[in-house]
Design an enzyme around this catalytic site. Structure first.
Site, PDB file in Angstrom:
ATOM      1  N   GLY A  45       0.839  -1.189   0.000  1.00  0.00           N
ATOM      2  CA  GLY A  45       0.000   0.000   0.000  1.00  0.00           C
ATOM      3  C   GLY A  45       0.877   1.243   0.000  1.00  0.00           C
ATOM      4  O   GLY A  45       2.029   1.204   0.440  1.00  0.00           O
ATOM      5  N   GLN A  50       2.759   9.943   1.695  1.00  0.00           N
ATOM      6  CA  GLN A  50       4.064   9.284   1.756  1.00  0.00           C
ATOM      7  C   GLN A  50       4.988   9.691   0.610  1.00  0.00           C
ATOM      8  O   GLN A  50       6.182   9.415   0.660  1.00  0.00           O
ATOM      9  CB  GLN A  50       3.901   7.763   1.762  1.00  0.00           C
ATOM     10  N   CYS A 105       5.743   0.089   7.814  1.00  0.00           N
ATOM     11  CA  CYS A 105       5.381   1.214   6.965  1.00  0.00           C
ATOM     12  C   CYS A 105       6.601   1.644   6.156  1.00  0.00           C
ATOM     13  O   CYS A 105       7.709   1.720   6.702  1.00  0.00           O
ATOM     14  CB  CYS A 105       4.890   2.368   7.850  1.00  0.00           C
ATOM     15  N   LEU A 106       6.398   1.944   4.873  1.00  0.00           N
ATOM     16  CA  LEU A 106       7.521   2.361   4.024  1.00  0.00           C
ATOM     17  C   LEU A 106       8.140   3.669   4.510  1.00  0.00           C
ATOM     18  O   LEU A 106       9.323   3.914   4.274  1.00  0.00           O
ATOM     19  CB  LEU A 106       7.052   2.517   2.569  1.00  0.00           C
ATOM     20  N   HIS A 147      -4.714   0.882   7.513  1.00  0.00           N
ATOM     21  CA  HIS A 147      -3.368   1.452   7.647  1.00  0.00           C
ATOM     22  C   HIS A 147      -3.173   2.599   6.647  1.00  0.00           C
ATOM     23  O   HIS A 147      -2.704   3.680   7.010  1.00  0.00           O
ATOM     24  CB  HIS A 147      -2.323   0.350   7.420  1.00  0.00           C
ATOM     25  N   GLU A 148      -3.538   2.365   5.390  1.00  0.00           N
ATOM     26  CA  GLU A 148      -3.369   3.411   4.371  1.00  0.00           C
ATOM     27  C   GLU A 148      -4.331   4.574   4.598  1.00  0.00           C
ATOM     28  O   GLU A 148      -3.964   5.738   4.401  1.00  0.00           O
ATOM     29  CB  GLU A 148      -3.552   2.823   2.961  1.00  0.00           C
ATOM     30  N   HIS A 151      -3.077   7.174   6.892  1.00  0.00           N
ATOM     31  CA  HIS A 151      -2.136   8.133   6.293  1.00  0.00           C
ATOM     32  C   HIS A 151      -2.837   9.393   5.792  1.00  0.00           C
ATOM     33  O   HIS A 151      -2.313  10.486   5.927  1.00  0.00           O
ATOM     34  CB  HIS A 151      -1.357   7.500   5.130  1.00  0.00           C
TER      35      HIS A 151
END
Length: 196
Positions: A45, A50, A105-106, A147-148, A151
């Site tokens: 994702g 991000q 998380c990235l 989760h996304e 953001h």
């Protein structure tokens, strides 16, 4: 084009995203670039904050989870071809039992922690063609979407940890924002920006 992923500590990750319309500049190439960036970083994702854009858009490709042998065949099939762009998403309801799952998380590389979330959600959103959808998801798929979605609300998974866990992670998170970490994908570090 592979875009740099914004690291923990950048203020854009704390902004609530603004809604966009179909006239958003270069939207289709932005979506293509986000997919390419996500796959390059081996993510499932990616949300627009991000990559430094405070807008209400994220994408999910749950295909890598379909290989998990602990899942039922039905769950594997649900994940296998799930690839979606979510624009102007709004979670309408979160229900079901709470369960813990190890999240990463990235934007926060090399940090993984168990996060507790409810197992079912109903969400409304527009796809990349601005067609409206209202859908209900559960299990791992709901988890990735939650989760996304966080953001675009300015929330990180580390916000959901206990105060003890947050204190234990404080030094590692500070190092990430300073760029003191090895990653195999492009990143933009907020503390390095200030130093220049």
């Amino acid at each position: 084009m592979i875009l740099p992923i914004v690291a923990y500590g950048d203020p854009v990750l704390r902004k609530v995203g603004t809604e966009i319309d179909k006239d958003y500049p270069n939207l289709s190439s932005l979506i293509d670039n986000m997919w390419e960036t996500m796959y390059h970083a081996h993510g499932v994702g990616l949300a627009a904050p991000q990559i430094g854009l405070p807008i209400r858009m994220f994408m999910v490709d749950a295909t890598p989870f379909a290989d998990d042998e602990e899942l039922t065949e039905e769950e594997q099939n649900q994940l296998k071809d799930f690839k979606r762009v979510f624009i102007n998403a709004k979670i309408l309801e979160e229900t079901g039992k709470e369960w813990a799952f190890n999240e990463g998380c990235l934007s926060i590389p090399d940090v993984r922690e168990d996060v507790i979330r409810q197992d079912t959600l109903t969400i409304s959103y527009l796809d990349e063609n601005f067609e409206p959808h209202e859908e209900t998801y559960d299990g791992l798929l709901a988890r990735v979407i939650q989760h996304e979605y966080d953001h675009i609300e300015g929330i990180l998974f580390t916000d959901k940890l206990s105060s003890l866990k947050k204190r234990l992670l404080k030094g590692r998170l500070a190092n990430i924002s300073k760029g003191k970490i090895n990653v195999d994908y492009r990143m933009r570090f907020p503390e390095l920006k200030k130093a220049r």
